[in-house]
Design a protein around this motif. Structure first.
Motif, mmCIF file in Angstrom:
data_model
loop_
_atom_site.group_PDB
_atom_site.id
_atom_site.type_symbol
_atom_site.label_atom_id
_atom_site.label_comp_id
_atom_site.label_asym_id
_atom_site.label_seq_id
_atom_site.Cartn_x
_atom_site.Cartn_y
_atom_site.Cartn_z
ATOM 1 N N GLY A 196 108.468 13.159 46.519
ATOM 2 C CA GLY A 196 107.488 13.320 47.306
ATOM 3 C C GLY A 196 106.280 13.548 47.331
ATOM 4 O O GLY A 196 105.408 13.141 46.380
ATOM 5 N N HIS A 197 105.797 14.513 48.124
ATOM 6 C CA HIS A 197 104.490 15.451 47.913
ATOM 7 C C HIS A 197 103.903 15.848 46.666
ATOM 8 O O HIS A 197 102.842 15.451 46.558
ATOM 9 N N GLU A 198 104.386 15.871 45.490
ATOM 10 C CA GLU A 198 104.176 16.267 44.623
ATOM 11 C C GLU A 198 104.195 15.472 43.355
ATOM 12 O O GLU A 198 103.512 15.542 42.153
ATOM 13 N N SER A 199 104.566 14.495 43.795
ATOM 14 C CA SER A 199 104.628 13.163 42.743
ATOM 15 C C SER A 199 102.759 12.420 42.875
ATOM 16 O O SER A 199 102.142 12.660 44.181
ATOM 17 N N PRO A 200 102.501 11.923 41.951
ATOM 18 C CA PRO A 200 100.540 11.410 41.683
ATOM 19 C C PRO A 200 100.731 10.265 42.599
ATOM 20 O O PRO A 200 101.933 9.617 42.387
ATOM 21 N N VAL A 201 99.796 10.078 43.205
ATOM 22 C CA VAL A 201 99.495 8.553 43.698
ATOM 23 C C VAL A 201 98.783 8.033 42.521
ATOM 24 O O VAL A 201 98.208 7.972 42.021
ATOM 25 N N PHE A 202 99.442 6.882 42.177
ATOM 26 C CA PHE A 202 98.780 5.278 41.420
ATOM 27 C C PHE A 202 98.041 4.570 42.250
ATOM 28 O O PHE A 202 98.766 3.587 43.402
ATOM 29 N N ASP A 203 96.867 4.467 43.161
ATOM 30 C CA ASP A 203 96.414 3.403 42.995
ATOM 31 C C ASP A 203 96.181 1.954 42.603
ATOM 32 O O ASP A 203 95.667 1.926 41.386
ATOM 33 N N LEU A 204 96.066 1.022 43.223
ATOM 34 C CA LEU A 204 96.268 -0.263 42.565
ATOM 35 C C LEU A 204 95.759 -1.527 43.394
ATOM 36 O O LEU A 204 95.774 -0.874 44.659
ATOM 37 N N SER A 205 94.890 -1.912 42.841
ATOM 38 C CA SER A 205 94.506 -3.295 43.256
ATOM 39 C C SER A 205 95.401 -4.673 43.398
ATOM 40 O O SER A 205 96.606 -3.817 43.201
ATOM 41 N N ALA A 206 95.337 -4.974 44.265
ATOM 42 C CA ALA A 206 96.353 -6.417 45.277
ATOM 43 C C ALA A 206 96.910 -6.863 43.688
ATOM 44 O O ALA A 206 97.753 -6.952 44.241
ATOM 45 N N SER A 207 95.861 -7.355 43.049
ATOM 46 C CA SER A 207 96.085 -8.247 41.944
ATOM 47 C C SER A 207 97.025 -7.136 40.516
ATOM 48 O O SER A 207 98.450 -7.938 40.278
ATOM 49 N N ASP A 208 97.573 -5.862 40.759
ATOM 50 C CA ASP A 208 97.759 -4.974 39.698
ATOM 51 C C ASP A 208 99.032 -4.775 40.550
ATOM 52 O O ASP A 208 99.644 -4.797 39.564
ATOM 53 N N PHE A 209 99.254 -4.712 41.481
ATOM 54 C CA PHE A 209 100.881 -4.486 42.496
ATOM 55 C C PHE A 209 101.000 -5.591 42.635
ATOM 56 O O PHE A 209 102.656 -5.669 42.377
ATOM 57 N N THR A 210 100.797 -6.629 42.616
ATOM 58 C CA THR A 210 101.402 -8.194 42.359
ATOM 59 C C THR A 210 101.965 -8.030 41.057
ATOM 60 O O THR A 210 102.956 -8.600 40.448
ATOM 61 N N GLY A 211 101.111 -7.583 40.203
ATOM 62 C CA GLY A 211 101.902 -7.810 38.733
ATOM 63 C C GLY A 211 102.587 -6.733 38.663
ATOM 64 O O GLY A 211 103.755 -7.482 37.826
ATOM 65 N N LEU A 212 102.678 -5.406 38.925
ATOM 66 C CA LEU A 212 103.921 -4.826 38.639
ATOM 67 C C LEU A 212 105.328 -4.835 39.408
ATOM 68 O O LEU A 212 106.431 -4.693 39.162
ATOM 69 N N LEU A 213 104.822 -5.627 40.439
ATOM 70 C CA LEU A 213 106.245 -6.106 41.713
ATOM 71 C C LEU A 213 106.781 -7.261 40.092
ATOM 72 O O LEU A 213 108.242 -7.652 40.205
ATOM 73 N N ARG A 214 105.540 -8.443 39.881
ATOM 74 C CA ARG A 214 106.671 -9.560 39.587
ATOM 75 C C ARG A 214 107.527 -8.234 37.748
ATOM 76 O O ARG A 214 108.146 -9.377 37.009
ATOM 77 N N VAL A 215 106.177 -7.696 36.666
ATOM 78 C CA VAL A 215 106.985 -7.134 35.913
ATOM 79 C C VAL A 215 108.384 -6.709 36.706
ATOM 80 O O VAL A 215 109.639 -6.578 35.471
ATOM 81 N N ALA A 216 108.418 -5.891 37.452
ATOM 82 C CA ALA A 216 109.710 -5.350 37.776
ATOM 83 C C ALA A 216 110.847 -6.394 37.768
ATOM 84 O O ALA A 216 111.942 -5.811 38.212
ATOM 85 N N ASP A 217 110.466 -7.810 38.410
ATOM 86 C CA ASP A 217 112.018 -8.468 38.958
ATOM 87 C C ASP A 217 112.243 -9.135 38.116
ATOM 88 O O ASP A 217 113.592 -9.476 38.218
ATOM 89 N N ARG A 218 111.869 -8.801 37.078
ATOM 90 C CA ARG A 218 112.320 -9.512 35.857
ATOM 91 C C ARG A 218 113.449 -8.376 35.037
ATOM 92 O O ARG A 218 114.590 -8.913 34.210
ATOM 93 N N ASP A 219 113.937 -7.074 35.049
ATOM 94 C CA ASP A 219 114.405 -5.528 35.201
ATOM 95 C C ASP A 219 115.811 -6.193 36.208
ATOM 96 O O ASP A 219 115.856 -7.058 36.748
#
Length: 83
Positions: A60-83
């Motif tokens: 929740g509010h105690e979690s670190p928040v990571f800022d990602l550019s749109a391309s980095d977020f898209t890359g994260l989603l692409r990699v996560a979809d492989r699992d």
């Protein structure tokens, strides 16, 4: 738990003392792959003017928040979809 989010001011609002402005609240969205159980591995994301933010929903509010550019977020989603 009350979900606190940031307010986002319209880009058309001026910085003067009495601007006519609209603010919107940014909400976190939980991954559709997360289950509703308490021990689920959950990621939440929200969009910002600069891109996206992600956090661990279990923390929740105690979690670190990571800022990602749109391309980095898209890359994260692409990699996560492989699992």
């Amino acid at each position: 738990m009350v979900e606190y989010t940031n307010w986002r001011k319209s880009t058309r609002s001026s910085d003067s003392g009495q601007p006519n402005c609209v603010e919107c609240r940014q909400t976190w969205r939980k991954s559709t792959r997360s289950s509703n159980t308490a021990d689920a591995d959950c990621v939440e994301a929200r969009n910002t003017a600069a891109g996206f933010q992600v956090r661990d929903s279990k923390l929740g509010h105690e979690s670190p928040v990571f800022d990602l550019s749109a391309s980095d977020f898209t890359g994260l989603l692409r990699v996560a979809d492989r699992d």
